[in-house]
Design a protein around this motif. Structure first.
Motif, PDB file in Angstrom:
ATOM      1  N   ALA A  17     -16.726  13.757 -27.445  1.00 44.41           N
ATOM      2  CA  ALA A  17     -17.199  14.824 -26.584  1.00 44.41           C
ATOM      3  C   ALA A  17     -16.077  15.824 -26.283  1.00 44.41           C
ATOM      4  O   ALA A  17     -16.302  17.023 -26.276  1.00 44.41           O
ATOM      5  CB  ALA A  17     -17.785  14.261 -25.297  1.00 44.41           C
ATOM      6  N   VAL A  18     -14.878  15.283 -26.032  1.00 43.83           N
ATOM      7  CA  VAL A  18     -13.741  16.156 -25.702  1.00 43.83           C
ATOM      8  C   VAL A  18     -13.390  17.040 -26.894  1.00 43.83           C
ATOM      9  O   VAL A  18     -13.299  18.263 -26.763  1.00 43.83           O
ATOM     10  CB  VAL A  18     -12.519  15.323 -25.257  1.00 43.83           C
ATOM     11  N   ALA A  19     -13.199  16.438 -28.059  1.00 42.90           N
ATOM     12  CA  ALA A  19     -12.822  17.205 -29.255  1.00 42.90           C
ATOM     13  C   ALA A  19     -13.901  18.216 -29.617  1.00 42.90           C
ATOM     14  O   ALA A  19     -13.594  19.361 -29.972  1.00 42.90           O
ATOM     15  CB  ALA A  19     -12.558  16.261 -30.420  1.00 42.90           C
ATOM     16  N   ALA A  20     -15.154  17.825 -29.518  1.00 41.90           N
ATOM     17  CA  ALA A  20     -16.255  18.732 -29.852  1.00 41.90           C
ATOM     18  C   ALA A  20     -16.283  19.916 -28.882  1.00 41.90           C
ATOM     19  O   ALA A  20     -16.478  21.066 -29.306  1.00 41.90           O
ATOM     20  CB  ALA A  20     -17.584  17.989 -29.834  1.00 41.90           C
ATOM     21  N   TYR A  21     -16.100  19.664 -27.605  1.00 36.62           N
ATOM     22  CA  TYR A  21     -16.111  20.745 -26.624  1.00 36.62           C
ATOM     23  C   TYR A  21     -14.944  21.705 -26.873  1.00 36.62           C
ATOM     24  O   TYR A  21     -15.123  22.924 -26.858  1.00 36.62           O
ATOM     25  CB  TYR A  21     -16.052  20.210 -25.194  1.00 36.62           C
ATOM     26  N   LEU A  22     -13.761  21.156 -27.101  1.00 40.91           N
ATOM     27  CA  LEU A  22     -12.596  22.005 -27.327  1.00 40.91           C
ATOM     28  C   LEU A  22     -12.776  22.866 -28.570  1.00 40.91           C
ATOM     29  O   LEU A  22     -12.432  24.048 -28.568  1.00 40.91           O
ATOM     30  CB  LEU A  22     -11.331  21.157 -27.428  1.00 40.91           C
ATOM     31  N   ALA A  23     -13.327  22.296 -29.634  1.00 35.94           N
ATOM     32  CA  ALA A  23     -13.557  23.062 -30.858  1.00 35.94           C
ATOM     33  C   ALA A  23     -14.592  24.148 -30.638  1.00 35.94           C
ATOM     34  O   ALA A  23     -14.402  25.306 -31.054  1.00 35.94           O
ATOM     35  CB  ALA A  23     -13.994  22.127 -31.981  1.00 35.94           C
ATOM     36  N   LEU A  24     -15.684  23.812 -29.999  1.00 39.81           N
ATOM     37  CA  LEU A  24     -16.752  24.782 -29.769  1.00 39.81           C
ATOM     38  C   LEU A  24     -16.309  25.894 -28.822  1.00 39.81           C
ATOM     39  O   LEU A  24     -16.687  27.053 -28.994  1.00 39.81           O
ATOM     40  CB  LEU A  24     -17.987  24.077 -29.212  1.00 39.81           C
ATOM     41  N   SER A  25     -15.501  25.561 -27.848  1.00 38.11           N
ATOM     42  CA  SER A  25     -15.087  26.563 -26.858  1.00 38.11           C
ATOM     43  C   SER A  25     -14.197  27.640 -27.470  1.00 38.11           C
ATOM     44  O   SER A  25     -14.076  28.723 -26.909  1.00 38.11           O
ATOM     45  CB  SER A  25     -14.374  25.891 -25.686  1.00 38.11           C
ATOM     46  N   ALA A  26     -13.601  27.363 -28.610  1.00 37.98           N
ATOM     47  CA  ALA A  26     -12.735  28.346 -29.263  1.00 37.98           C
ATOM     48  C   ALA A  26     -13.522  29.371 -30.072  1.00 37.98           C
ATOM     49  O   ALA A  26     -12.971  30.398 -30.466  1.00 37.98           O
ATOM     50  CB  ALA A  26     -11.735  27.626 -30.167  1.00 37.98           C
ATOM     51  N   GLN A  27     -14.786  29.108 -30.334  1.00 43.92           N
ATOM     52  CA  GLN A  27     -15.604  30.014 -31.141  1.00 43.92           C
ATOM     53  C   GLN A  27     -16.042  31.229 -30.320  1.00 43.92           C
ATOM     54  O   GLN A  27     -16.363  31.110 -29.146  1.00 43.92           O
ATOM     55  CB  GLN A  27     -16.833  29.293 -31.676  1.00 43.92           C
ATOM     56  N   ARG A  28     -16.029  32.380 -30.962  1.00 45.60           N
ATOM     57  CA  ARG A  28     -16.519  33.597 -30.331  1.00 45.60           C
ATOM     58  C   ARG A  28     -17.487  34.274 -31.269  1.00 45.60           C
ATOM     59  O   ARG A  28     -17.146  34.519 -32.412  1.00 45.60           O
ATOM     60  CB  ARG A  28     -15.372  34.554 -29.988  1.00 45.60           C
ATOM     61  N   PRO A  29     -18.665  34.587 -30.835  1.00 46.73           N
ATOM     62  CA  PRO A  29     -19.206  34.229 -29.520  1.00 46.73           C
ATOM     63  C   PRO A  29     -19.524  32.738 -29.485  1.00 46.73           C
ATOM     64  O   PRO A  29     -19.900  32.147 -30.496  1.00 46.73           O
ATOM     65  CB  PRO A  29     -20.477  35.064 -29.414  1.00 46.73           C
TER      66      PRO A  29
END
Length: 81
Positions: A1-13
């Motif tokens: 969950a942590v790694a997935a959130y961190l990866a997704l949060s870097a995407q724009r938009p």
């Protein structure tokens, strides 16, 4: 969950629906998070909320994650060790 959130949060938009679902997953395991994980997640969350404010003029307020003082290494050891 942590790694997935961190990866997704870097995407724009960011895919805000997925971001919200993953945050719920992170929230479900917050007891087990280290201080470093909490810091990284809080920073990523802030980036998402800044993007959200700039682009939707809305912001979600969540209390910052903090390590739980009851969590210690014994939760990660297999039984019998």
């Amino acid at each position: 969950a942590v790694a997935a959130y961190l990866a997704l949060s870097a995407q724009r938009p960011p895919d805000l629906e997925r971001v919200n679902r993953l945050w719920k997953s992170v929230d479900a395991v917050k007891f087990y998070l280290s201080a470093e994980q909490c810091d990284a997640l809080n920073q990523a969350r802030e980036g998402i909320e800044e993007w959200r404010m700039e682009n939707t003029h809305m912001r979600l307020q969540e209390p910052p994650l903090r390590p739980d003082s009851r969590m210690d290494i014994t939760y990660w050891r297999p039984e019998g060790d």
